[in-house]
Design a protein around this motif. Structure first.
Motif, PDB file in Angstrom:
ATOM      1  N   PHE A  46       0.811  -1.205   0.000  1.00 62.35           N
ATOM      2  CA  PHE A  46       0.000   0.000   0.000  1.00 62.35           C
ATOM      3  C   PHE A  46       0.851   1.265   0.000  1.00 62.35           C
ATOM      4  N   THR A  47       2.123   1.139   0.370  1.00 62.34           N
ATOM      5  CA  THR A  47       3.022   2.292   0.247  1.00 62.34           C
ATOM      6  C   THR A  47       3.222   2.638  -1.221  1.00 62.34           C
ATOM      7  N   LEU A  48       3.314   1.624  -2.080  1.00 57.50           N
ATOM      8  CA  LEU A  48       3.415   1.857  -3.522  1.00 57.50           C
ATOM      9  C   LEU A  48       2.136   2.509  -4.044  1.00 57.50           C
ATOM     10  N   VAL A  49       1.000   2.057  -3.540  1.00 56.76           N
ATOM     11  CA  VAL A  49      -0.283   2.652  -3.943  1.00 56.76           C
ATOM     12  C   VAL A  49      -0.317   4.134  -3.576  1.00 56.76           C
ATOM     13  N   LEU A  50       0.032   4.441  -2.335  1.00 56.52           N
ATOM     14  CA  LEU A  50      -0.018   5.824  -1.877  1.00 56.52           C
ATOM     15  C   LEU A  50       1.024   6.694  -2.570  1.00 56.52           C
TER      16      LEU A  50
END
Length: 248
Positions: free
Chosen positions: A216-220
């Motif tokens: 989710f860090t990549l998503v954000l």
């Protein structure tokens, strides 16, 4: 006054980022899902330094620029066409309203079948959003021009072409330019929706991939990049608008 507004905006942004960072560091939020700014920043720097970010960014920006420019151009030309022909306007009006209300995600698979899974399908998905919005806004602007201006030109023997060039278009110019700002957001929405459905490269693809692997860090980080680039595009359009309106 403008400096004060910018200062307040900057303070709000800094406050939000600080609260987010603090909440993540102290584990007030689930960092697996929400991450926190410094971690997102490291992800962006890592992808930028490794070179993985740039092909995705270039593809998405290219698709957005093409969709933005074509959507504005085609929408404005279509608005001119239906203004020029009242019969065509009455015929197309309900269809445009219905098409504008349709969820564009549902049309995505049709575009993929028609144009293939690639750049063209994503741009067409973007056009499905930007063209109708532009057409409706610009056409309504044409219809709201002071009727007295039209009457004066008609009184002196002016043709429909004269009415358009000397009254309708000049009076609607600010609205046409302002439509550019609306289309920046619409173009980004269309491109990301298209990339969700079909892309194997692009920021939308990174978001989907991040969800698939629970990164989710990549998503954000992808969302932050989209926000930064979209803001830059918007400010560029605002600058162009000011130049054009001032020159007039």
């Amino acid at each position: 006054m403008s400096n004060y507004v910018v200062s307040v905006q900057a303070l709000i942004l800094v406050f939000f980022i600080g609260c987010w960072e603090l909440a993540g560091r102290l584990r007030w939020i689930d960092v697996l899902i929400f991450s926190y700014p410094s971690k997102v920043g490291r992800q962006i720097v890592k992808d930028a330094v490794s070179g993985e970010l740039w092909p995705h960014l270039a593809m998405t920006v290219g698709e957005t620029a093409v969709g933005f420019l074509l959507g504005t151009l085609i929408g404005t030309l279509l608005a001119v066409l239906i203004w020029w022909s009242p019969f065509l306007s009455r015929v197309l009006d309900p269809y445009m309203v219905v098409f504008n209300s349709m969820p564009k995600v549902a049309l995505g698979p049709i575009f993929i079948v028609l144009f293939g899974a690639g750049f063209t399908a994503i741009v067409v998905t973007t056009l499905s959003i930007t063209v109708i919005v532009t057409t409706l806004v610009v056409f309504n602007s044409f219809n709201e021009v002071d009727a007295n201006l039209v009457k004066v030109i008609r009184t002196f023997g002016g043709s429909r072409r004269d009415v358009f060039l000397k009254a309708i278009l000049p009076a609607s110019f600010p609205t046409i330019v302002s439509t550019l700002k609306v289309n920046v957001g619409m173009a980004w929405v269309g491109v990301i929706v298209g990339e969700f459905l079909v892309a194997k490269i692009g920021l939308g693809y990174l978001i989907v991939y991040g969800f698939q692997v629970f990164n989710f860090t990549l998503v954000l980080s992808s969302l932050v990049i989209i926000a930064i680039v979209a803001t830059a595009m918007y400010q560029l359009v605002v600058y162009i608008e000011r130049k054009l309106v001032r020159e007039r």
